[in-house]
Design a protein around this motif. Structure first.
Motif, PDB file in Angstrom:
ATOM      1  N   TRP A   1       0.812  -1.210   0.000  1.00  0.00           N
ATOM      2  CA  TRP A   1       0.000   0.000   0.000  1.00  0.00           C
ATOM      3  C   TRP A   1       0.843   1.256   0.000  1.00  0.00           C
ATOM      4  O   TRP A   1       1.906   1.325   0.590  1.00  0.00           O
ATOM      5  CB  TRP A   1      -0.924   0.016   1.222  1.00  0.00           C
ATOM      6  N   PHE A   2       0.298   2.285  -0.663  1.00  0.00           N
ATOM      7  CA  PHE A   2       1.020   3.553  -0.757  1.00  0.00           C
ATOM      8  C   PHE A   2       1.305   4.161   0.610  1.00  0.00           C
ATOM      9  O   PHE A   2       2.318   4.831   0.799  1.00  0.00           O
ATOM     10  CB  PHE A   2       0.234   4.559  -1.585  1.00  0.00           C
TER      11      PHE A   2
ATOM     12  N   PRO B   1       0.634  10.437  -6.519  1.00  0.00           N
ATOM     13  CA  PRO B   1       1.168  11.709  -6.014  1.00  0.00           C
ATOM     14  C   PRO B   1       1.446  11.675  -4.519  1.00  0.00           C
ATOM     15  O   PRO B   1       2.385  12.321  -4.051  1.00  0.00           O
ATOM     16  CB  PRO B   1       0.057  12.717  -6.339  1.00  0.00           C
TER      17      PRO B   1
ATOM     18  N   ARG C   1       4.891  12.992  -3.018  1.00  0.00           N
ATOM     19  CA  ARG C   1       4.936  14.116  -2.085  1.00  0.00           C
ATOM     20  C   ARG C   1       5.744  13.746  -0.859  1.00  0.00           C
ATOM     21  O   ARG C   1       6.562  14.535  -0.377  1.00  0.00           O
ATOM     22  CB  ARG C   1       3.515  14.509  -1.659  1.00  0.00           C
TER      23      ARG C   1
ATOM     24  N   GLN D   1       2.944  17.606 -10.805  1.00  0.00           N
ATOM     25  CA  GLN D   1       2.066  17.993  -9.712  1.00  0.00           C
ATOM     26  C   GLN D   1       2.696  19.168  -8.953  1.00  0.00           C
ATOM     27  O   GLN D   1       3.815  19.065  -8.452  1.00  0.00           O
ATOM     28  CB  GLN D   1       1.885  16.825  -8.745  1.00  0.00           C
TER      29      GLN D   1
ATOM     30  N   ARG E   1      -7.373   4.689  -4.328  1.00  0.00           N
ATOM     31  CA  ARG E   1      -7.086   3.785  -3.210  1.00  0.00           C
ATOM     32  C   ARG E   1      -5.637   3.847  -2.787  1.00  0.00           C
ATOM     33  O   ARG E   1      -4.744   3.708  -3.602  1.00  0.00           O
ATOM     34  CB  ARG E   1      -7.402   2.362  -3.650  1.00  0.00           C
ATOM     35  N   HIS E   2      -5.399   4.040  -1.499  1.00  0.00           N
ATOM     36  CA  HIS E   2      -4.034   4.084  -0.997  1.00  0.00           C
ATOM     37  C   HIS E   2      -3.727   2.979  -0.013  1.00  0.00           C
ATOM     38  O   HIS E   2      -2.575   2.750   0.309  1.00  0.00           O
ATOM     39  CB  HIS E   2      -3.744   5.433  -0.326  1.00  0.00           C
ATOM     40  N   ASN E   3      -4.753   2.367   0.559  1.00  0.00           N
ATOM     41  CA  ASN E   3      -4.491   1.159   1.343  1.00  0.00           C
ATOM     42  C   ASN E   3      -5.719   0.275   1.215  1.00  0.00           C
ATOM     43  O   ASN E   3      -6.515   0.464   0.287  1.00  0.00           O
ATOM     44  CB  ASN E   3      -4.119   1.503   2.792  1.00  0.00           C
TER      45      ASN E   3
ATOM     46  N   PHE F   1     -12.339   4.877   0.167  1.00  0.00           N
ATOM     47  CA  PHE F   1     -12.807   6.186   0.607  1.00  0.00           C
ATOM     48  C   PHE F   1     -13.697   6.779  -0.460  1.00  0.00           C
ATOM     49  O   PHE F   1     -13.371   6.722  -1.646  1.00  0.00           O
ATOM     50  CB  PHE F   1     -11.622   7.126   0.847  1.00  0.00           C
TER      51      PHE F   1
ATOM     52  N   LYS G   1     -15.249   6.127   5.002  1.00  0.00           N
ATOM     53  CA  LYS G   1     -14.285   5.041   4.855  1.00  0.00           C
ATOM     54  C   LYS G   1     -15.066   3.739   4.906  1.00  0.00           C
ATOM     55  O   LYS G   1     -15.841   3.497   5.837  1.00  0.00           O
ATOM     56  CB  LYS G   1     -13.275   5.103   6.000  1.00  0.00           C
TER      57      LYS G   1
ATOM     58  N   VAL H   1     -17.616   4.282   7.999  1.00  0.00           N
ATOM     59  CA  VAL H   1     -17.374   5.249   9.067  1.00  0.00           C
ATOM     60  C   VAL H   1     -17.129   6.612   8.437  1.00  0.00           C
ATOM     61  O   VAL H   1     -16.339   6.714   7.502  1.00  0.00           O
ATOM     62  CB  VAL H   1     -16.121   4.827   9.872  1.00  0.00           C
TER      63      VAL H   1
ATOM     64  N   ARG I   1     -15.169   9.766   8.070  1.00  0.00           N
ATOM     65  CA  ARG I   1     -13.864  10.185   8.556  1.00  0.00           C
ATOM     66  C   ARG I   1     -13.758  11.692   8.667  1.00  0.00           C
ATOM     67  O   ARG I   1     -13.016  12.215   9.469  1.00  0.00           O
ATOM     68  CB  ARG I   1     -12.779   9.696   7.600  1.00  0.00           C
ATOM     69  N   ARG I   2     -14.432  12.424   7.766  1.00  0.00           N
ATOM     70  CA  ARG I   2     -14.383  13.886   7.819  1.00  0.00           C
ATOM     71  C   ARG I   2     -15.756  14.408   7.443  1.00  0.00           C
ATOM     72  O   ARG I   2     -16.458  13.801   6.631  1.00  0.00           O
ATOM     73  CB  ARG I   2     -13.408  14.467   6.796  1.00  0.00           C
TER      74      ARG I   2
ATOM     75  N   SER J   1      -6.227  15.494  -9.309  1.00  0.00           N
ATOM     76  CA  SER J   1      -5.334  14.379  -9.619  1.00  0.00           C
ATOM     77  C   SER J   1      -4.235  14.232  -8.575  1.00  0.00           C
ATOM     78  O   SER J   1      -3.541  13.218  -8.544  1.00  0.00           O
ATOM     79  CB  SER J   1      -4.692  14.582 -10.994  1.00  0.00           C
ATOM     80  N   ASP J   2      -4.067  15.219  -7.687  1.00  0.00           N
ATOM     81  CA  ASP J   2      -3.027  15.079  -6.664  1.00  0.00           C
ATOM     82  C   ASP J   2      -3.504  14.264  -5.464  1.00  0.00           C
ATOM     83  O   ASP J   2      -2.756  14.071  -4.514  1.00  0.00           O
ATOM     84  CB  ASP J   2      -2.512  16.458  -6.203  1.00  0.00           C
ATOM     85  N   SER J   3      -4.736  13.773  -5.508  1.00  0.00           N
ATOM     86  CA  SER J   3      -5.340  12.948  -4.443  1.00  0.00           C
ATOM     87  C   SER J   3      -5.310  13.614  -3.085  1.00  0.00           C
ATOM     88  O   SER J   3      -5.384  12.956  -2.062  1.00  0.00           O
ATOM     89  CB  SER J   3      -4.647  11.598  -4.255  1.00  0.00           C
ATOM     90  N   GLU J   4      -5.170  14.921  -3.060  1.00  0.00           N
ATOM     91  CA  GLU J   4      -5.082  15.589  -1.765  1.00  0.00           C
ATOM     92  C   GLU J   4      -6.162  16.646  -1.610  1.00  0.00           C
ATOM     93  O   GLU J   4      -6.623  16.923  -0.513  1.00  0.00           O
ATOM     94  CB  GLU J   4      -3.705  16.269  -1.665  1.00  0.00           C
TER      95      GLU J   4
ATOM     96  N   LEU K   1     -12.148  25.291  -2.638  1.00  0.00           N
ATOM     97  CA  LEU K   1     -11.090  24.291  -2.710  1.00  0.00           C
ATOM     98  C   LEU K   1     -10.841  23.759  -1.312  1.00  0.00           C
ATOM     99  O   LEU K   1     -10.624  24.522  -0.375  1.00  0.00           O
ATOM    100  CB  LEU K   1      -9.816  24.948  -3.260  1.00  0.00           C
TER     101      LEU K   1
ATOM    102  N   GLU L   1      -7.571  16.375   4.178  1.00  0.00           N
ATOM    103  CA  GLU L   1      -7.195  16.170   5.575  1.00  0.00           C
ATOM    104  C   GLU L   1      -7.756  17.242   6.489  1.00  0.00           C
ATOM    105  O   GLU L   1      -7.807  17.073   7.696  1.00  0.00           O
ATOM    106  CB  GLU L   1      -5.656  16.237   5.697  1.00  0.00           C
TER     107      GLU L   1
ATOM    108  N   CYS M   1      -3.071  19.005 -12.629  1.00  0.00           N
ATOM    109  CA  CYS M   1      -3.565  19.326 -11.296  1.00  0.00           C
ATOM    110  C   CYS M   1      -4.016  20.769 -11.156  1.00  0.00           C
ATOM    111  O   CYS M   1      -4.588  21.138 -10.148  1.00  0.00           O
ATOM    112  CB  CYS M   1      -2.479  19.047 -10.270  1.00  0.00           C
TER     113      CYS M   1
END
Lengths: 591, 425
Positions: free
Chosen positions: A144-145, A183, A187, A221, B99-101, B105, B118, B151, B153-154, B171-174, B186, B190, B223
């Motif tokens: 995982w990332f 990304p 980062r 990015q 997906r990061h883990n 989400f 989540k 759940v 999460r935010r 596209s920066d997933s943030e 915007l 987090e 982005c």
């Protein structure tokens, strides 16, 4: 004691711990959180062996919990090394932290990484090789990332402890992270690259890390690119000056002129670190870049650059400041964005020490005089807050003529928060401008605030008086301030009489027994018979505040009778309550 | 050649098997979205619920069926006390995060509040009772079963004065943007208590209000680029690199109106109900009331192609204005390679256009006759719907396409239809 008794005794002392353990499995998040924060207590009570065999496995199974619980868990585990029996057993703790390194909550991962670093620092080299190195490797090769981002945070701390082969391996991992498709990983790689570089040997920095830096600085990015500015600073510190100039200066220049304003903002913010490289001709060129940032099209970038003016000017020559920087600063005085002007106002005063008295008067004065007349109050306030820098260099006279109208205007501003801000600066100004200036020009102002329409201003004015007495002394207060304060007493509106009482309560702390006795006390005692109950019980409060500061005779002969009378005879319950409270303070003082 | 075109067929239906007399309002589908892998579909309804379906991993079939994965109540109805207004719990948009883990989400939004959910598989642990012992005893846990839990999460709230119509992830997933009628904000995923306003088209004087924002989306690759469409038929491209406040657009896509077609309703039907970027970001697809338009990013003056969906409605605009159907917002979707467009119409019809070969497949999303009535014709020969049998209440407003396969999900009142296609040899 018999065995049974001893066991009972130990049971009782373990009860709190038993409760903590029970709460670990509670359904309520807050309860679990409190319990997790007490993990070290539980571990101490269990002892190292049971902590290793029971507590840590339990925690390892509980890692799909709420964010806050995981963050607390990660933090606590950093201190667990002694609780598991020392560094030899620390790898059990590392096992739990490894799972937390894959959590999706960034703070949880960061704390987990920090805790792992704490533990590694207590381990011997063999233990690191046996446990920490495989852990980091597993993270770097994980699914995982989120694991990769934790690996990026871990590598800088671990690197010095690795063998040469392992180091090469880890540098290879980092290379993959920098080019990862996600990304979020790039980062993390970019953010930690500076720290990583600090630990790496110089030859590898030039051969392997510089290309990685170039990749992050050219990433598509924006969020990866602007983190590379920080890496520049680390590289500048690491490389020899000639190498730095040759190898990273072009990248620095491209970041300063990047198409994204966010990258330029970071460049402005870190400019002083960036401009530390290179020989004189490079430095001269960097001046031009700084000026370009001060003139940038985006107000956010100009604000950031303006906030670094004084810091940057400490690195350049006086003539550069006068001939190149100050003209641009003059332009910024009329910048359309108020944030830019406010940032400039906070910082430009810091140039005075670099220029010395004459040059400041010649070149700098017109700038801050203009800023003092700005239409936005925040700009004016920022100038006043930094006056002491100028004052030390130039002294007060040149300022006073223009300063005073500015202060007066701010003091009468329609927005009460602006008035509040200027009140808070008065003690500072007073100490620098001196007592005659103050008496002449500012004293009436301070007293007028006591009668302001807004309560917060009256309250702040009272505290202001107290601080002024600390600056100027009690005799000055006796002759100048006190008579005027006491005059407020005769006001018809009871709110102003209340202000007098509040002032007395504050002044009593600094005035000293004789002064209180002779000037303040008569008035308070008089107010204790005012027809408004609020006044009466505030008088009790004022008496309570002054009781510790007067002599015992004074207390017995003057204060006590009044309070007792109020307590016994007054019709209002609140008055009785506060009178009683004051009496109790009095009795404890006498005791 | 028609034989090269994929043949569409009915695949699955989620909803009531038997026709129900009264469809309960809360069950009506209001949002559909595939995740980036196409293995999961999230469906939101007017009752504030989200149902997630998972593609069963079946190696023998070339396209696997979907089955139920999870359901949760995303939003509840609220009351705004300051303005004395009800806030509907209807889900307006759903967007999946990358997906990061091993958890999923997704962002869901109603009119005022955006939530980050989540979805993960949770081990239910049973605590063994502690046997009374001296000293301390530790609970031992047994894993009894694994369930899918959702759940929040935010919660991103209190940032929009008007109704949120779209959300879009960068596209920066943030970061992501949320758009309401007049403003675009915007956010950082987090940080839930802060948001930057990047577009504000509110006029100084509200009497001068002439257009509102109808949809907004981030560019899939770059982005810094995003677009927003308006009720006046324009699409504006904003560049976040050039300035912090993007009120000045970088590009504006608007077609000059043909004066011959101008009528009282021109402006209403030119309002863009949905706009999407193609997967590679080179094209923009926009849907207004009667047409689909495909724009090349580099050409602002006119679209590359205009496709008429239900042109026969142009003569009925008066009636449609009376029954408010003229304000219906139809969604549109592009396939990943940009060749196929899908959008819905009335009578539970929806259309799949292959704009390169000029072929349209008309599909009737009717659960009584799910297998029939799928016709593929060249666009010029598309069958006109019979005007007498038009049911204005049966509309396919919400459509979604699988990111790589030929699979379309359509929402028709309280049902979700899945149609898939195989290529003929």
């Amino acid at each position: 004691m018999t065995d049974v008794e001893m066991r009972d005794a130990s049971d009782d002392s373990l009860q709190p711990v038993r409760i903590l353990i029970d709460e670990l499995k509670s359904d309520d998040v807050q309860v679990r959180l409190t319990s997790i924060r007490g993990l070290s207590t539980i571990a101490t009570a269990l002892g190292p062996e049971r902590t290793r065999n029971e507590l840590l496995p339990f925690l390892k199974e509980s890692t799909d919990d709420e964010d806050d619980v995981l963050i607390a868990m990660a933090e606590c585990l950093g201190e667990f090394c002694p609780l598991v029996g020392g560094p030899d057993h620390a790898h059990h703790v590392l096992a739990v932290l490894e799972v937390l390194c894959g959590a999706e909550e960034t703070k949880a991962r960061e704390h987990a990484v920090q805790s792992i670093v704490n533990i590694i620092n207590q381990m011997s080299k063999e233990q690191v090789a046996q446990h920490a190195y495989p852990l980091a490797k597993r993270l770097a090769e994980g699914d995982w990332f989120t694991m990769y981002t934790s690996a990026c945070g871990l590598f800088p701390a671990l690197y010095p402890q690795l063998t040469n082969d392992q180091r090469t391996e880890f540098r290879g991992f980092y290379k993959k992270f920098v080019s990862n498709s996600a990304p979020i990983v790039r980062r993390a790689a970019s953010a930690n690259l500076g720290k990583f570089i600090r630990e790496i040997e110089l030859e590898y920095v030039t051969s392997e890390m510089l290309p990685l830096f170039a990749i992050t600085a050219a990433d598509e990015q924006d969020s990866v690119r602007f983190l590379s500015v920080e890496t520049c600073v680390a590289l500048a510190a690491k490389l020899a000056p000639e190498d730095a100039e040759k190898l990273i200066l072009p990248t620095i220049k491209s970041l300063i002129t990047d198409s994204s304003w966010r990258v330029r903002y970071m460049a402005a913010d870190k400019f002083c670190g960036l401009s530390a490289i290179g020989n004189d001709s490079v430095k001269a060129e960097m001046v031009g870049q700084f000026i370009a940032l001060l003139r940038d099209a985006e107000p956010e970038v100009r604000t950031a650059a303006a906030s670094k003016i004084s810091e940057y000017c400490s690195m350049v020559s006086e003539s550069t400041i006068i001939n190149q920087i100050l003209p641009v600063a003059r332009e910024l005085v009329q910048d359309p964005s108020e944030h830019v002007r406010a940032s400039l106002a906070s910082n430009v005063m810091g140039l005075a020490p670099h220029l010395g008295k004459e040059k400041t008067l010649e070149h700098l004065q017109d700038i801050f005089l203009k800023l003092l007349k700005d239409e936005v109050p925040e700009v004016r306030l920022n100038v006043i807050s930094k006056l002491d820098a100028v004052n030390k260099v130039v002294g007060v006279d040149p300022l006073s003529q223009s300063l005073l109208p500015a202060i007066m205007e701010l003091a009468e501003d329609r927005q009460w928060r602006v008035r509040l801000a200027i009140i808070n600066y008065i003690p500072l100004l007073a100490s620098q401008l001196g007592v005659e200036f103050f008496d002449e020009k500012l004293a009436d102002l301070c007293l007028s605030w006591l009668g302001d329409q807004v309560y917060s201003i009256r309250e702040a004015a009272t505290i202001n008086l107290q601080k002024l007495i600390e600056v100027f002394g009690v005799e000055w207060a006796q002759s100048n301030i006190i008579p005027k304060v006491l005059n407020l007493y005769s006001h018809q509106n009871y709110l102003y009489r209340m202000t007098t009482l509040a002032s007395i309560a504050a002044l009593a702390k600094v005035m000293g027994p004789e002064a209180i006795d002779s000037t303040l006390l008569p008035l308070v005692l008089g107010m204790a018979t005012d027809h408004v109950p609020n006044i009466r019980f505030n008088a009790c409060k004022a008496l309570e505040a002054s009781i510790p500061h007067v002599t015992e005779t004074c207390r017995e002969t003057r204060i006590k009778p009044v309070l007792t009378k109020l307590y016994n005879e007054d019709t209002d319950n609140d008055v009785k309550f506060f009178a009683n409270k004051a009496l109790q303070v009095l009795n404890s003082c006498n005791a | 050649m028609a034989s090269m075109a994929p043949r569409w067929r009915f695949s699955q239906l989620f909803g009531e098997k038997n026709p129900v007399e009264e469809v309960s309002d809360v069950d009506i589908v209001s949002a559909i979205e595939f995740d980036e892998t196409g293995e999961f579909i999230a469906v939101g309804d007017r009752g504030g619920r989200v149902v997630v379906f998972e593609q069963a991993r079946d190696t023998k079939a070339d396209q696997s069926d979907f089955k139920f994965y999870a359901e949760f109540q995303s939003h509840e109805p609220e009351f705004d006390y300051l303005k004395s207004l009800e806030i509907e719990e209807k889900i307006n948009k759903i967007r999946w995060c990358k997906r990061h883990n091993n958890a999923h989400f997704l962002l869901t939004t109603n009119d005022k509040t955006i939530k980050l959910w989540k979805l993960f598989e949770k081990n239910i642990k049973k605590i063994e009772e502690n046997s009374p012992r001296d000293g301390l005893s530790f609970p031992s846990m047994n894993v009894t079963e694994s369930v899918v839990a959702a759940v929040p999460r935010r919660v991103f709230s209190n940032a929009h004065a008007y109704h949120i119509n779209s959300i879009s992830l960068n596209s920066d997933s943030e970061t992501y943007i949320s758009a309401d009628d007049l403003r675009i904000n915007l956010w950082n995923l987090e940080i839930s208590d802060q948001s930057f306003n990047i577009v504000d088209i509110k006029p100084e004087n509200m009497e001068e209000l002439t257009e509102v924002i109808t949809s907004a989306e981030f560019h899939p690759v770059q982005c810094n680029l995003f677009m927003y469409s308006s009720s006046k038929g324009t699409i504006k491209l904003g560049d976040m690199r050039s300035s912090a406040l993007c009120d000045q657009h970088a590009k504006s896509y608007e077609e000059e109106e043909d004066p011959a077609n101008k009528s009282f309703f021109s402006e209403i039907i030119s309002s863009i109900s949905d706009c999407k970027f193609s997967g590679d970001g080179r094209y923009i697809l926009s849907r207004d009331y009667l047409t689909l338009k495909i724009w090349d990013m580099n050409m602002e003056a006119k679209p590359v192609k205009t496709i008429k969906i239900h042109e026969h409605l142009r003569t009925k605009l008066c009636d449609l204005y009376e029954n408010d159907c003229i304000f219906d917002k139809f969604e549109c979707h592009l396939s990943a390679d940009g060749s196929k467009l899908v959008t819905g119409s009335y009578n539970n019809m929806f259309y799949v256009y292959d704009w390169e070969t000029d072929v349209v497949t008309s599909i009737d999303a009717n659960k009584n006759y799910p297998s029939g009535d799928i016709r593929t014709t060249p666009m010029a020969q598309k069958k006109r719907e019979s005007e007498d049998s038009m049911d204005w209440n049966k509309k396919c407003l919400h459509v979604a396409q699988h990111p790589h396969e030929d699979l379309i999900a359509v929402g028709a009142s309280n049902n979700l239809f899945l149609y898939s296609a195989n290529k003929e040899e």
